[in-house]
Design an enzyme around this catalytic site. Sequence first.
Site, PDB file in Angstrom:
ATOM      1  N   LYS A   3      41.882  35.983  28.464  1.00  0.00           N
ATOM      2  CA  LYS A   3      43.361  35.684  28.515  1.00  0.00           C
ATOM      3  C   LYS A   3      43.748  35.289  29.881  1.00  0.00           C
ATOM      4  O   LYS A   3      44.040  36.148  30.611  1.00  0.00           O
ATOM      5  CB  LYS A   3      43.767  37.131  27.823  1.00  0.00           C
ATOM      6  CG  LYS A   3      45.155  36.798  26.949  1.00  0.00           C
ATOM      7  CD  LYS A   3      46.363  36.336  27.790  1.00  0.00           C
ATOM      8  CE  LYS A   3      46.960  37.111  29.051  1.00  0.00           C
ATOM      9  NZ  LYS A   3      48.303  36.713  29.585  1.00  0.00           N
ATOM     10  N   GLU A  54      40.388  44.682  39.943  1.00  0.00           N
ATOM     11  CA  GLU A  54      40.492  44.142  41.262  1.00  0.00           C
ATOM     12  C   GLU A  54      41.797  44.255  41.288  1.00  0.00           C
ATOM     13  O   GLU A  54      42.613  43.178  40.741  1.00  0.00           O
ATOM     14  CB  GLU A  54      39.857  42.721  41.352  1.00  0.00           C
ATOM     15  CG  GLU A  54      39.815  42.323  42.931  1.00  0.00           C
ATOM     16  CD  GLU A  54      41.099  41.521  43.293  1.00  0.00           C
ATOM     17  OE1 GLU A  54      41.851  41.882  43.937  1.00  0.00           O
ATOM     18  OE2 GLU A  54      40.564  40.143  42.917  1.00  0.00           O
ATOM     19  N   CYS A  95      45.379  38.324  46.713  1.00  0.00           N
ATOM     20  CA  CYS A  95      45.440  39.880  46.684  1.00  0.00           C
ATOM     21  C   CYS A  95      44.912  40.394  47.986  1.00  0.00           C
ATOM     22  O   CYS A  95      45.396  41.374  48.576  1.00  0.00           O
ATOM     23  CB  CYS A  95      44.482  40.373  45.518  1.00  0.00           C
ATOM     24  SG  CYS A  95      42.977  39.639  45.338  1.00  0.00           S
ATOM     25  N   GLU A 124      53.052  45.796  48.502  1.00  0.00           N
ATOM     26  CA  GLU A 124      52.596  44.528  48.215  1.00  0.00           C
ATOM     27  C   GLU A 124      53.692  43.418  47.911  1.00  0.00           C
ATOM     28  O   GLU A 124      54.332  43.773  46.768  1.00  0.00           O
ATOM     29  CB  GLU A 124      51.484  44.568  47.185  1.00  0.00           C
ATOM     30  CG  GLU A 124      50.691  43.242  47.125  1.00  0.00           C
ATOM     31  CD  GLU A 124      49.645  43.152  46.288  1.00  0.00           C
ATOM     32  OE1 GLU A 124      48.532  42.481  46.479  1.00  0.00           O
ATOM     33  OE2 GLU A 124      49.683  43.554  44.932  1.00  0.00           O
TER      34      GLU A 124
END
Length: 484
Positions: free
Chosen positions: A178, A253, A287, A388
Amino acid sequence: MANHALNLPNQHFIDGRWQAAVSGRMMASFDPGIAEPHAEFAAGDSDDIALAVAAAKRAGALWAKTSAAERGRVLMRVAEALRAHADRFARAEVLDSGKTLAEALGDVRGAARAFEYYAGAGDKLEGRSYPLGQDYVSYSVNEPVGVTAHIIPWNYPLSTAARSFAPALAAGCSVVAKPAEQTPMTALMLADLLHQAGLPAGVCNVVTGTGVAAGAALVAHPDVHHVTFTGSTTTGINVMQAAARNIASVTLELGGKSPNIVLADADLDLALDQVIGAIFENSGQICSAGSRLVIERSIHAEFIERLAKRAGGFTIGHGLRDGVNYGAINSAEHLAKVAGYVDQARARGVEVVTGGKITADPETGKGWFYPPTILDGLSWDDPVVQEEIFGPVLAVQVVDSADEAIAAANCTDFALVAGLFTRDISRAHRIARDVDAGQVFINEYFAGGIETPFGGNRRSGLGREKGMVAVASYCKLKTVTARI
């Protein structure tokens, strides 16, 4: 910039063919470089996921029995096909993601290399024998786990798909993916390419749609035995909880707030180049971006001055236009998030050295763009240090020693990667030992390749991708012991 010549898909890829959504609903895919739709695609839900998982279960039973050598030949043909069709894949990626064409072409090369690497992995999955004495024979074999789910993020759609599809297929698993609803195209194109390369129908399936309607149904499906997820920590926790209900294993992750340490004895020209690339590549939407600069005080002022000058030298614009080397933010929602962090920091009195304001493509006045931004002299508990942002915003932490640099590097809840620049190789390895991260780069940020395991500690994730260790995620170990 039109996409007509690309012949982009607009349906799911299930059981070796294109299929409309069961509901018949469609969604728009936006070109971030102009902030306008460029294509439509199927809006899938649990009904489409059920069809894809059923196809993967049927086909996977046969794929698991295919010889490892033959599986490798299929993956090698995919690598060759990706290289042959690199321009089409890269242009589709630019239209979906907003990155530059040069960045997207690099992603295609990386995806091809991933399939090439794992093409040689399947027939290296050797078992072991166990010395129980002369009256016993005991050995282990690696078997594929079965149907695997792959939730693909929007920042590196093709790269991330390739790095998880390839080891899963090499191990003999089947795939249901997906992709992010912002960037569905290249995952669909990759599934079609795999089928054309000889992968049996149903072994790789892609269902498009939102995370709520399609992604949640996929990770919670009882016939899924492993979930590979790349995305935010918050969503990763939800994925892990859903997988746990079916005792499915996970590779997560997740987020990062990675430090880039520059010590006073570093090659500053090298460090400057690497710090720039670490945070501003893909407009900071990585990331593992080097989103924190941890720098010794004695070189801080000069380095920041040079860094700001370089940061102001990018050519912003649509990724398909010649001469552009800095692309768009992926969506209006994410642009607002990035800008919000900087606006709030400015309101707290944080120094904005450069950038810090939403902008647009100077040629068209359109698009979702945020310039390279540097925030200097931050306290360690500041939100732009701790949280983040996932954008082109560099948070600067000033330190007075290597020991303080280690403490600064470890001051967040994230532990994905870390960069380090020093000429003292012994000190470099001591710092690498003491910094908590899944990967440490010494004198080159993003050093390594598909061969080197990648993943995070603490709130940055669980498990490892890339390298041979990634194949183990898609295997279950069986031990056989016989008395003779």
